[in-house]
Design a protein around this motif. Structure first.
Motif, PDB file in Angstrom:
ATOM      1  N   PRO A 133      -8.870   4.526  66.733  1.00 48.43           N
ATOM      2  CA  PRO A 133      -8.267   5.852  66.532  1.00 48.43           C
ATOM      3  C   PRO A 133      -7.394   5.892  65.275  1.00 48.43           C
ATOM      4  O   PRO A 133      -6.913   4.863  64.796  1.00 48.43           O
ATOM      5  N   ALA A 134      -7.190   7.073  64.760  1.00 42.16           N
ATOM      6  CA  ALA A 134      -6.398   7.257  63.543  1.00 42.16           C
ATOM      7  C   ALA A 134      -4.950   6.838  63.764  1.00 42.16           C
ATOM      8  O   ALA A 134      -4.353   7.131  64.809  1.00 42.16           O
ATOM      9  N   HIS A 135      -4.382   6.117  62.781  1.00 45.11           N
ATOM     10  CA  HIS A 135      -2.976   5.688  62.778  1.00 45.11           C
ATOM     11  C   HIS A 135      -2.625   4.871  64.026  1.00 45.11           C
ATOM     12  O   HIS A 135      -1.522   4.978  64.566  1.00 45.11           O
ATOM     13  N   GLN A 136      -3.555   4.052  64.479  1.00 45.96           N
ATOM     14  CA  GLN A 136      -3.293   3.224  65.666  1.00 45.96           C
ATOM     15  C   GLN A 136      -3.871   1.830  65.464  1.00 45.96           C
ATOM     16  O   GLN A 136      -4.721   1.602  64.592  1.00 45.96           O
ATOM     17  N   HIS A 137      -3.391   0.902  66.315  1.00 46.83           N
ATOM     18  CA  HIS A 137      -3.941  -0.444  66.391  1.00 46.83           C
ATOM     19  C   HIS A 137      -4.867  -0.529  67.598  1.00 46.83           C
ATOM     20  O   HIS A 137      -4.592   0.078  68.640  1.00 46.83           O
ATOM     21  N   ARG A 138      -5.911  -1.284  67.472  1.00 48.17           N
ATOM     22  CA  ARG A 138      -6.834  -1.488  68.585  1.00 48.17           C
ATOM     23  C   ARG A 138      -7.167  -2.986  68.676  1.00 48.17           C
ATOM     24  O   ARG A 138      -7.651  -3.586  67.719  1.00 48.17           O
ATOM     25  N   SER A 139      -6.872  -3.590  69.832  1.00 42.94           N
ATOM     26  CA  SER A 139      -7.156  -5.008  70.058  1.00 42.94           C
ATOM     27  C   SER A 139      -8.556  -5.166  70.627  1.00 42.94           C
ATOM     28  O   SER A 139      -8.945  -4.450  71.553  1.00 42.94           O
ATOM     29  N   VAL A 140      -9.272  -6.134  70.092  1.00 42.38           N
ATOM     30  CA  VAL A 140     -10.637  -6.423  70.525  1.00 42.38           C
ATOM     31  C   VAL A 140     -10.710  -7.907  70.849  1.00 42.38           C
ATOM     32  O   VAL A 140     -10.273  -8.756  70.060  1.00 42.38           O
ATOM     33  N   THR A 141     -11.245  -8.246  72.006  1.00 41.03           N
ATOM     34  CA  THR A 141     -11.386  -9.636  72.427  1.00 41.03           C
ATOM     35  C   THR A 141     -12.815 -10.093  72.181  1.00 41.03           C
ATOM     36  O   THR A 141     -13.764  -9.504  72.699  1.00 41.03           O
ATOM     37  N   LEU A 142     -12.942 -11.153  71.402  1.00 43.44           N
ATOM     38  CA  LEU A 142     -14.252 -11.672  71.028  1.00 43.44           C
ATOM     39  C   LEU A 142     -14.469 -13.006  71.737  1.00 43.44           C
ATOM     40  O   LEU A 142     -13.789 -13.990  71.434  1.00 43.44           O
ATOM     41  N   PRO A 143     -15.391 -13.101  72.710  1.00 46.37           N
ATOM     42  CA  PRO A 143     -15.614 -14.361  73.426  1.00 46.37           C
ATOM     43  C   PRO A 143     -16.466 -15.326  72.614  1.00 46.37           C
ATOM     44  O   PRO A 143     -17.484 -14.943  72.033  1.00 46.37           O
ATOM     45  N   VAL A 144     -16.030 -16.593  72.591  1.00 46.92           N
ATOM     46  CA  VAL A 144     -16.754 -17.646  71.876  1.00 46.92           C
ATOM     47  C   VAL A 144     -16.823 -18.865  72.782  1.00 46.92           C
ATOM     48  O   VAL A 144     -15.812 -19.288  73.348  1.00 46.92           O
ATOM     49  N   LYS A 145     -18.000 -19.436  72.936  1.00 46.95           N
ATOM     50  CA  LYS A 145     -18.198 -20.601  73.787  1.00 46.95           C
ATOM     51  C   LYS A 145     -17.506 -21.822  73.193  1.00 46.95           C
ATOM     52  O   LYS A 145     -17.699 -22.151  72.016  1.00 46.95           O
ATOM     53  N   ALA A 146     -16.667 -22.495  74.007  1.00 48.09           N
ATOM     54  CA  ALA A 146     -15.967 -23.715  73.582  1.00 48.09           C
ATOM     55  C   ALA A 146     -16.753 -24.918  74.076  1.00 48.09           C
ATOM     56  O   ALA A 146     -16.741 -25.232  75.271  1.00 48.09           O
ATOM     57  N   GLU A 147     -17.428 -25.591  73.189  1.00 50.05           N
ATOM     58  CA  GLU A 147     -18.325 -26.675  73.581  1.00 50.05           C
ATOM     59  C   GLU A 147     -17.652 -28.036  73.537  1.00 50.05           C
ATOM     60  O   GLU A 147     -17.980 -28.908  74.334  1.00 50.05           O
ATOM     61  N   ARG A 148     -16.727 -28.256  72.601  1.00 49.04           N
ATOM     62  CA  ARG A 148     -16.091 -29.565  72.453  1.00 49.04           C
ATOM     63  C   ARG A 148     -14.578 -29.405  72.429  1.00 49.04           C
ATOM     64  O   ARG A 148     -14.055 -28.350  72.051  1.00 49.04           O
ATOM     65  N   ARG A 149     -13.891 -30.482  72.822  1.00 51.55           N
ATOM     66  CA  ARG A 149     -12.431 -30.473  72.806  1.00 51.55           C
ATOM     67  C   ARG A 149     -11.930 -30.455  71.367  1.00 51.55           C
ATOM     68  O   ARG A 149     -12.653 -30.753  70.421  1.00 51.55           O
ATOM     69  N   GLY A 150     -10.658 -30.128  71.228  1.00 49.83           N
ATOM     70  CA  GLY A 150     -10.041 -30.062  69.909  1.00 49.83           C
ATOM     71  C   GLY A 150      -9.808 -28.625  69.498  1.00 49.83           C
ATOM     72  O   GLY A 150      -9.789 -27.712  70.320  1.00 49.83           O
ATOM     73  N   TRP A 151      -9.624 -28.427  68.223  1.00 46.31           N
ATOM     74  CA  TRP A 151      -9.405 -27.077  67.702  1.00 46.31           C
ATOM     75  C   TRP A 151     -10.730 -26.373  67.497  1.00 46.31           C
ATOM     76  O   TRP A 151     -11.650 -26.923  66.896  1.00 46.31           O
ATOM     77  N   LEU A 152     -10.837 -25.154  68.002  1.00 43.03           N
ATOM     78  CA  LEU A 152     -12.021 -24.325  67.820  1.00 43.03           C
ATOM     79  C   LEU A 152     -11.678 -23.226  66.826  1.00 43.03           C
ATOM     80  O   LEU A 152     -10.933 -22.304  67.139  1.00 43.03           O
ATOM     81  N   GLN A 153     -12.226 -23.347  65.620  1.00 43.44           N
ATOM     82  CA  GLN A 153     -11.961 -22.369  64.574  1.00 43.44           C
ATOM     83  C   GLN A 153     -12.896 -21.174  64.738  1.00 43.44           C
ATOM     84  O   GLN A 153     -14.090 -21.329  64.949  1.00 43.44           O
ATOM     85  N   LEU A 154     -12.332 -19.989  64.642  1.00 36.98           N
ATOM     86  CA  LEU A 154     -13.154 -18.785  64.702  1.00 36.98           C
ATOM     87  C   LEU A 154     -14.023 -18.704  63.452  1.00 36.98           C
ATOM     88  O   LEU A 154     -13.521 -18.770  62.325  1.00 36.98           O
ATOM     89  N   GLU A 155     -15.323 -18.564  63.656  1.00 38.61           N
ATOM     90  CA  GLU A 155     -16.240 -18.485  62.536  1.00 38.61           C
ATOM     91  C   GLU A 155     -16.237 -17.069  61.946  1.00 38.61           C
ATOM     92  O   GLU A 155     -15.530 -16.179  62.407  1.00 38.61           O
ATOM     93  N   ARG A 156     -17.068 -16.888  60.916  1.00 39.60           N
ATOM     94  CA  ARG A 156     -17.118 -15.601  60.240  1.00 39.60           C
ATOM     95  C   ARG A 156     -17.597 -14.506  61.197  1.00 39.60           C
ATOM     96  O   ARG A 156     -18.570 -14.685  61.920  1.00 39.60           O
ATOM     97  N   VAL A 157     -16.899 -13.398  61.180  1.00 35.07           N
ATOM     98  CA  VAL A 157     -17.195 -12.269  62.052  1.00 35.07           C
ATOM     99  C   VAL A 157     -17.796 -11.147  61.204  1.00 35.07           C
ATOM    100  O   VAL A 157     -17.273 -10.822  60.130  1.00 35.07           O
ATOM    101  N   THR A 158     -18.883 -10.584  61.693  1.00 36.17           N
ATOM    102  CA  THR A 158     -19.520  -9.450  61.026  1.00 36.17           C
ATOM    103  C   THR A 158     -19.036  -8.159  61.676  1.00 36.17           C
ATOM    104  O   THR A 158     -19.174  -7.977  62.882  1.00 36.17           O
TER     105      THR A 158
END
Length: 322
Positions: free
Chosen positions: A139-164
């Motif tokens: 919406p105009a002049h507002q913030h909107r939160s979007v949750t993007l699910p990503v499968k965590a396959e291995r322990r450690g830090w999971l970096q978010l890859e490029r989002v289209t």
């Protein structure tokens, strides 16, 4: 001429590097400027364009005045849809939100925040990462939160890859898209196995402390709640009559202390199996309100309890490099 060719080749190289190459995460707020938004016709748009061209040829061939009117009307509609599709995505702000820790094999939830500073709403925005697509409006002049699910396959830090980020609003004839890669990551804990807790070690010199089990200790009083205290030891009734959280104290107990030692595991266990076993013990000990410590090669987490202590132990297991 040679300089012009070099500049053309360098621009084309930079374009293909941006589209197909790997990029470093972008810190802060990502602004989708006009140079970062690409637009091409969709399959329906190509069919529409071919139909308009055929209508124009037919109108010229048969000299149809109404055919010209309809042809140019539809052509104008197509051009206007290009502008609206491009405007629906350009000048949008994308920033990183939160990403809670998860266990290996679960799905990490990356929160992205879209900010629309324009005077008009943005509709039908699609965010895609690793084949997962999430749709939303801004919406105009507002913030909107979007949750993007990503499968965590291995322990450690999971970096978010490029989002289209793309859109086909309003008519679906054009597709405008851009690439973003916010600097955010989620911590992935080792996957716990199904082993039971090891036997507790009794320590008679523990003195007065917070009760860590269902023993026969004598109640000694209350003290202010600390972040390392387990929720199982909070005196909820007494806290309800006070302005602060209170924790129960017990005297003369024989405290049950659990030490989760790397060297105490069977010698034939592999590294990942050891980490899974220790993670299982940490989770069980916290669920039962016990005091526990963790000993890894070169790492020693002292005895403690409570969710901050649990998270510290699991973080050490997640980031362990033996």
């Amino acid at each position: 001429m040679n300089l012009d060719r070099v500049l053309q080749y360098s621009q084309a190289y930079n374009f293909f590097q941006w589209v197909f190459g790997k990029h470093a995460p972008e810190p802060g707020v990502v602004f989708l400027s006009q140079r970062r938004v690409y637009i091409l016709p969709t399959r329906h748009g190509l069919i529409f364009g071919v139909a308009v061209i055929l209508m124009l040829i037919g109108s010229i061939n048969y000299n149809l005045s109404l055919g010209y009117v309809l042809t140019f009307l539809l052509a104008g509609l197509g051009i206007v849809s290009i502008l609206h599709t491009f405007r629906n995505l350009a000048h949008l702000y994308v920033s990183a939100g939160r990403a809670a820790p998860v266990f290996a094999g679960d799905t990490a939830q990356f929160e992205l925040v879209l900010e629309n500073k324009s005077d008009f709403d943005r509709h039908s925005l699609d965010l895609t990462c690793r084949g997962t697509k999430v749709s939303c409006n801004a919406p105009a002049h507002q913030h909107r939160s979007v949750t993007l699910p990503v499968k965590a396959e291995r322990r450690g830090w999971l970096q978010l890859e490029r989002v289209t980020v793309d859109t086909r609003f309003p008519l679906g004839m054009m597709r405008a898209w851009s690439y973003v890669q916010p600097d955010m990551r989620a911590l992935v804990y080792p996957r716990p196995d199904s082993a039971p807790l090891p036997p507790a070690r009794s320590d008679a010199d523990a003195g007065d402390a917070v009760s860590s089990g269902a023993g026969t200790d004598d109640f000694a009083g209350l003290r202010p709640y600390q972040a390392s205290d387990s929720p199982h030891h909070v005196a909820w009734k007494s806290s309800a009559r006070s302005e602060f959280l209170l924790t129960k104290l017990f005297a003369g107990r024989t405290a049950s202390e659990l030490w989760f030692d790397w060297d105490s595991l069977p010698a034939g266990m592999l590294t990942e199996a050891r980490l899974s076993r220790l993670a299982r013990w940490v989770v069980l000990a916290e669920e039962r309100g016990l005091r526990y410590g963790l000993a890894l090669p070169g790492i020693n987490v002292p005895l403690g309890e409570g969710f901050p202590h649990r998270d510290r132990c699991l973080k050490e297991l997640a980031l362990y490099h033996g």
